[in-house]
Design a protein around this motif. Structure first.
Motif, PDB file in Angstrom:
ATOM      1  N   ALA A 167      13.941 -12.992 -11.634  1.00 53.73           N
ATOM      2  CA  ALA A 167      13.728 -12.942 -10.181  1.00 53.73           C
ATOM      3  C   ALA A 167      12.898 -11.722  -9.803  1.00 53.73           C
ATOM      4  O   ALA A 167      11.989 -11.810  -8.966  1.00 53.73           O
ATOM      5  N   ASN A 168      13.189 -10.576 -10.438  1.00 49.65           N
ATOM      6  CA  ASN A 168      12.409  -9.376 -10.159  1.00 49.65           C
ATOM      7  C   ASN A 168      10.974  -9.520 -10.637  1.00 49.65           C
ATOM      8  O   ASN A 168      10.033  -9.083  -9.958  1.00 49.65           O
ATOM      9  N   ALA A 169      10.800 -10.120 -11.809  1.00 47.09           N
ATOM     10  CA  ALA A 169       9.449 -10.316 -12.339  1.00 47.09           C
ATOM     11  C   ALA A 169       8.645 -11.254 -11.437  1.00 47.09           C
ATOM     12  O   ALA A 169       7.457 -11.031 -11.189  1.00 47.09           O
ATOM     13  N   PHE A 170       9.305 -12.296 -10.956  1.00 53.36           N
ATOM     14  CA  PHE A 170       8.636 -13.244 -10.064  1.00 53.36           C
ATOM     15  C   PHE A 170       8.200 -12.552  -8.764  1.00 53.36           C
ATOM     16  O   PHE A 170       7.084 -12.757  -8.274  1.00 53.36           O
ATOM     17  N   ALA A 171       9.078 -11.711  -8.223  1.00 53.21           N
ATOM     18  CA  ALA A 171       8.751 -10.997  -6.984  1.00 53.21           C
ATOM     19  C   ALA A 171       7.580 -10.051  -7.196  1.00 53.21           C
ATOM     20  O   ALA A 171       6.686  -9.942  -6.336  1.00 53.21           O
ATOM     21  N   ARG A 172       7.562  -9.354  -8.354  1.00 58.12           N
ATOM     22  CA  ARG A 172       6.450  -8.438  -8.627  1.00 58.12           C
ATOM     23  C   ARG A 172       5.133  -9.191  -8.784  1.00 58.12           C
ATOM     24  O   ARG A 172       4.099  -8.772  -8.245  1.00 58.12           O
ATOM     25  N   ALA A 173       5.154 -10.297  -9.520  1.00 66.18           N
ATOM     26  CA  ALA A 173       3.930 -11.068  -9.728  1.00 66.18           C
ATOM     27  C   ALA A 173       3.409 -11.652  -8.425  1.00 66.18           C
ATOM     28  O   ALA A 173       2.196 -11.689  -8.178  1.00 66.18           O
ATOM     29  N   LEU A 174       4.320 -12.107  -7.582  1.00 66.35           N
ATOM     30  CA  LEU A 174       3.912 -12.671  -6.301  1.00 66.35           C
ATOM     31  C   LEU A 174       3.331 -11.589  -5.396  1.00 66.35           C
ATOM     32  O   LEU A 174       2.361 -11.824  -4.666  1.00 66.35           O
ATOM     33  N   ALA A 175       3.936 -10.392  -5.466  1.00 62.94           N
ATOM     34  CA  ALA A 175       3.422  -9.280  -4.662  1.00 62.94           C
ATOM     35  C   ALA A 175       2.025  -8.875  -5.110  1.00 62.94           C
ATOM     36  O   ALA A 175       1.157  -8.554  -4.289  1.00 62.94           O
ATOM     37  N   GLU A 176       1.791  -8.906  -6.422  1.00 61.73           N
ATOM     38  CA  GLU A 176       0.464  -8.553  -6.938  1.00 61.73           C
ATOM     39  C   GLU A 176      -0.588  -9.593  -6.564  1.00 61.73           C
ATOM     40  O   GLU A 176      -1.783  -9.287  -6.545  1.00 61.73           O
ATOM     41  N   SER A 177      -0.156 -10.812  -6.254  1.00 54.71           N
ATOM     42  CA  SER A 177      -1.091 -11.877  -5.886  1.00 54.71           C
ATOM     43  C   SER A 177      -1.443 -11.866  -4.410  1.00 54.71           C
ATOM     44  O   SER A 177      -2.278 -12.649  -3.969  1.00 54.71           O
ATOM     45  N   ALA A 178      -0.780 -11.011  -3.633  1.00 54.46           N
ATOM     46  CA  ALA A 178      -1.043 -10.948  -2.193  1.00 54.46           C
ATOM     47  C   ALA A 178      -2.242 -10.048  -1.917  1.00 54.46           C
ATOM     48  O   ALA A 178      -2.435  -9.029  -2.572  1.00 54.46           O
ATOM     49  N   ASP A 179      -3.033 -10.455  -0.962  1.00 54.40           N
ATOM     50  CA  ASP A 179      -4.201  -9.679  -0.560  1.00 54.40           C
ATOM     51  C   ASP A 179      -3.769  -8.679   0.508  1.00 54.40           C
ATOM     52  O   ASP A 179      -3.644  -9.023   1.687  1.00 54.40           O
ATOM     53  N   THR A 180      -3.537  -7.442   0.092  1.00 57.77           N
ATOM     54  CA  THR A 180      -3.106  -6.401   1.032  1.00 57.77           C
ATOM     55  C   THR A 180      -4.269  -5.565   1.544  1.00 57.77           C
ATOM     56  O   THR A 180      -4.065  -4.598   2.273  1.00 57.77           O
ATOM     57  N   SER A 181      -5.488  -5.931   1.149  1.00 55.48           N
ATOM     58  CA  SER A 181      -6.660  -5.186   1.615  1.00 55.48           C
ATOM     59  C   SER A 181      -7.216  -5.761   2.903  1.00 55.48           C
ATOM     60  O   SER A 181      -8.274  -5.347   3.359  1.00 55.48           O
ATOM     61  N   THR A 182      -6.517  -6.732   3.473  1.00 56.16           N
ATOM     62  CA  THR A 182      -6.985  -7.375   4.696  1.00 56.16           C
ATOM     63  C   THR A 182      -6.042  -7.040   5.843  1.00 56.16           C
ATOM     64  O   THR A 182      -4.823  -7.138   5.703  1.00 56.16           O
TER      65      THR A 182
END
Length: 749
Positions: free
Chosen positions: A279-294
């Motif tokens: 669950a933690n790994a999934f949350a980290r991977a999903l967070a890394e896939s988010a575009d936070t530069s927008t």
């Protein structure tokens, strides 16, 4: 892109108008109290994955109690990790979503399978059987049998309970039970390793290595100091005391499972960490896939309800235009001569009025026949339940002895609001445009269809000091935080209103016709005074003003089918500014650079208009503004939006227009479409274009003319069929040339 991707499906699944915000966040979240669904902009996500993630958040919106997490924290004496509750709650809400929408089963399966292939659960090259029970549960209910998960008999007992989860209380109770089970298994495995001979041997060797490393470090530290630094007796203690301390430190040092050092009685790391690793790994991977530069900017449309200076009512317009034309007709010009052409224009209007009256009368009859046919379609025969005494005598041969009644369902009540571009670029073909407009409003007036016509202009200013002060005060009211800034430096000139008397209507038709002829022939912008001269194109301001006003119009006339028509020869330009929280004007620039933590970071800005009535979001990016507001009108007022764009036949102008509308992807497609448009102009005098925010959009050639020719041929020698064909062709030409009227009648009949 008018509405953000396919967020409408999210609202449909939730069966409510959720407030959906896109934000520079790493994970999706739902505020169950305020009903706000926050979604990141994911990178490299397929449509099926994004749809699955949205459906998951909708599950929380529908089934997760807002007090779930607070209740869990306050009633958690065993310190059960939050991940256990999260995994089981995900299983429960996804099960309920699949039950409610069976089609989502395929979406969830395909979405999680794709994410597992991308190693979002971090199980690649790992032995699945070594994972904690909570991790295997997470994999089993998300990835399925493809994950390779297997359960023991004792574990299967708990897994069977997961299938029966229905309430939040069930989730909390089962999370505690699974944590107890995992903890017992952890203790059992630790005890087995403590009794293992090989493990004890490895432990002693590791302790010896650790002591040697410690002595080496102490020796290295002593070489870094002078003798004087060690001379103080206060820095030394009794050797026996030191020896006992060393023994104590030695007892404290034990071996971690990965070869590190931990305190005594501390369990190995792989057994101590009872959190859900997948669950933690999934949350980290999903967070890394988010575009936070927008950065996502959400703004509201300004409300013009309290701006009384924008609208100029039709009575004022009629009075002022009548005075202006009377002055031109009777007073000499600057050369001391009376305008010789003014009387000719009045004569041409009388001819045009008579011709328009005939064609409108014909279309009214056609309209009534179509309405009658439509009424006939809606008729149905129903029994009343009352015996028909006239049928009693034939009761032996007839089963139906009851009276019948014919019921006709009511048709829809139509209404129309028309906006016309009153800009300088319209001067060359304003006369023909006004002829089209007069034909349309004459039909609506005769057919008793409620209508209003507005010319939008940015030059209808007042010289009254009191009025100017009021305009400044109203402009200040429009400067609300997080609101698009349009200002109130425009006017909506009401040319026609269906509640006008017949005399007022006819006089306004005449005034508008005469003025339109003068704009083209005279070339003097101030011929009709500064107030009514042609100038800019405040199209966006006009559409935004109509957004609120159409609701008032629809309610006042009890309209069921509202049509908004806009006619222009261009666009209103881009809208980029909005009011910030501090009242300052801010541009949605698209891209800007900011200093964050001492570094220059490129931030992409994306603007959206938030409709507070429908809870939908629309693009707020420059030239998309017009289409976005038109789409908002469609959604809020259930109105049909019809656009007419007057345009030249030149290839470059056509290519520029289709490029601006985004209906052609490259130069070759633009050229091909320009050829089709020209052909449409020749065949039907218009060309339809599919554009977001419009039910219909028609390109009209600026050379189009209303047919006012008369039948002069001697028909005394023609047969009745030949006369009928000629008259039909003659009437058809007159109908076809009146494009606005012809299309409107087809829509409302």
């Amino acid at each position: 892109m008018t509405e953000i991707t396919n967020d409408i499906s999210t609202r449909l699944l939730a069966q409510e108008n959720l407030l959906i915000n896109r934000a520079p966040v790493q994970t999706a979240s739902f505020d169950v109290k305020s009903r706000i669904l926050t979604l990141p902009m994911w990178k490299n996500m397929t449509p099926v994955i994004e749809e699955m993630l949205k459906a998951h958040e909708v599950g929380h919106a529908l089934y997760t109690n807002e007090n779930l997490f607070t209740e869990f924290q306050s009633n958690n004496p065993k310190n059960v990790p939050f991940g256990y509750l999260n995994v089981l709650e995900d299983v429960r809400i996804e099960k309920l979503m699949k039950r409610k929408y069976p089609g989502l089963r395929k979406t969830f399966t395909a979405g999680y399978s794709e994410l597992n292939e991308r190693n979002f659960f971090a199980i690649k090259n790992r032995n699945i059987s070594d994972l904690l029970l909570i991790d295997r549960i997470n994999l089993w209910y998300k990835v399925g049998f493809k994950s390779g998960v297997k359960f023991t008999v004792s574990e299967k007992y708990l897994v069977d309970k997961i299938d029966k989860l229905e309430s939040v209380n069930d989730v909390i109770a089962l999370a505690t039970s699974i944590y107890d089970f995992v903890k017992r298994e952890n203790d059992r495995k630790r005890a087995e390793r403590e009794n293992d001979v090989e493990y004890k041997k490895l432990k002693v060797e590791q302790e010896q290595d650790d002591l040697e490393d410690l002595e080496s470090e102490l020796l290295h530290d002593s070489e870094m100091f002078d003798d004087d630094d060690w001379a103080s007796d206060a820095d030394f203690s009794d050797p026996e005391e030191n020896e006992s301390d060393d023994e104590e430190d030695k007892d404290k040092l034990t071996v971690k499972g990965n070869g590190g050092i931990s305190e005594a009685n501390e369990t190995p790391e792989e057994f101590e960490d009872l959190e859900s690793q997948t669950a933690n790994a999934f949350a980290r991977a999903l967070a890394e896939s988010a575009d936070t530069s927008t950065e996502y900017v959400y703004v509201n449309l300004p409300s013009f309800k309290n701006c009384s200076t924008i609208k100029v009512d039709y009575k004022t317009v009629l009075r002022e235009t009548t005075e202006i034309l009377e002055h031109i007709r009777t007073e000499p010009n600057s050369y001391g001569e009376r305008d010789p052409n003014i009387d000719k224009v009045y004569d041409r209007y009388e001819s045009f009025k008579n011709d328009t009256s005939r064609i409108v009368n014909y279309l009214i009859k056609e309209f009534e026949m179509k309405k009658a046919a439509s009424d006939y379609k809606r008729q149905s025969v129903a029994k009343t339940g009352v015996l028909d005494t006239r049928k009693l005598a034939s009761y032996k041969i007839r089963e139906d002895l009851f009276k019948q009644i014919t019921v006709t369902k009511d048709g829809f009540k139509h209404g129309m609001v028309f906006t016309i571009d009153w800009s300088g670029s319209m001067s060359d073909y304003l006369e023909e445009t006004v002829k089209q407009l007069i034909s349309l409003v004459t039909f609506c007036y005769r057919a008793k269809i409620p209508f209003e016509v507005y010319a939008f202009s940015d030059n209808c200013n007042s010289n009254d000091i009191v009025m100017l002060q009021k305009e400044r005060e109203e402009d200040a009211l429009l400067r609300q935080a997080n609101t698009v800034y349009l200002g109130n430096h425009f006017k909506m000139i009401e040319l026609f209103n269906s509640k006008a008397t017949l005399s007022e209507f006819q006089r306004m038709c005449r005034n508008l016709y005469v003025m339109s002829c003068g704009y083209r022939s005279d070339r003097r912008p101030d011929r009709y005074g500064e107030k009514y001269q042609l100038n800019g194109t405040p199209l966006n301001e006009a559409i935004a003003w109509l957004y609120d006003y159409l609701g008032e119009f629809k309610t006042r006339h009890q309209i069921e089918k509202l049509t908004m028509i806009k006619l222009t020869d261009g666009d209103g330009g881009g809208v980029h500014r909005y009011i910030k929280e501090d009242g300052a004007l801010q541009y949605v620039s698209g891209t800007e650079y900011r200093v964050i933590n001492g570094k220059h970071v490129r931030i992409k800005q994306v603007g959206f208009i938030l409709d507070k009535y429908t809870k939908k979001t629309y693009a707020f990016e420059g030239y998309q503004f017009t289409n976005s507001v038109c789409k908002m009108i469609q959604d809020r007022h259930d109105a049909a939006v019809v656009g007419y764009h007057v345009i030249g036949r030149g290839r470059r102008e056509l290519m520029y227009t289709v490029d601006r509308y985004g209906v052609a992807r490259n130069n070759i497609e633009q050229q091909d479409l320009a050829i089709k448009i020209r052909k449409g102009f020749n065949d039907e005098m218009f060309f339809p274009v599919n554009l977001d925010g419009h039910d219909e959009l028609f390109l009209l050639p600026n050379t189009i003319k209303v047919d006012n020719t008369e039948l002069e041929e001697d028909m005394s020698k023609l047969t009745s069929n030949q006369i009928a064909r000629k008259f039909g062709k003659y009437l058809g030409a007159k109908k076809t040339s009146r494009v606005l009227l012809n299309r409107f009648v087809a829509a409302v009949a």
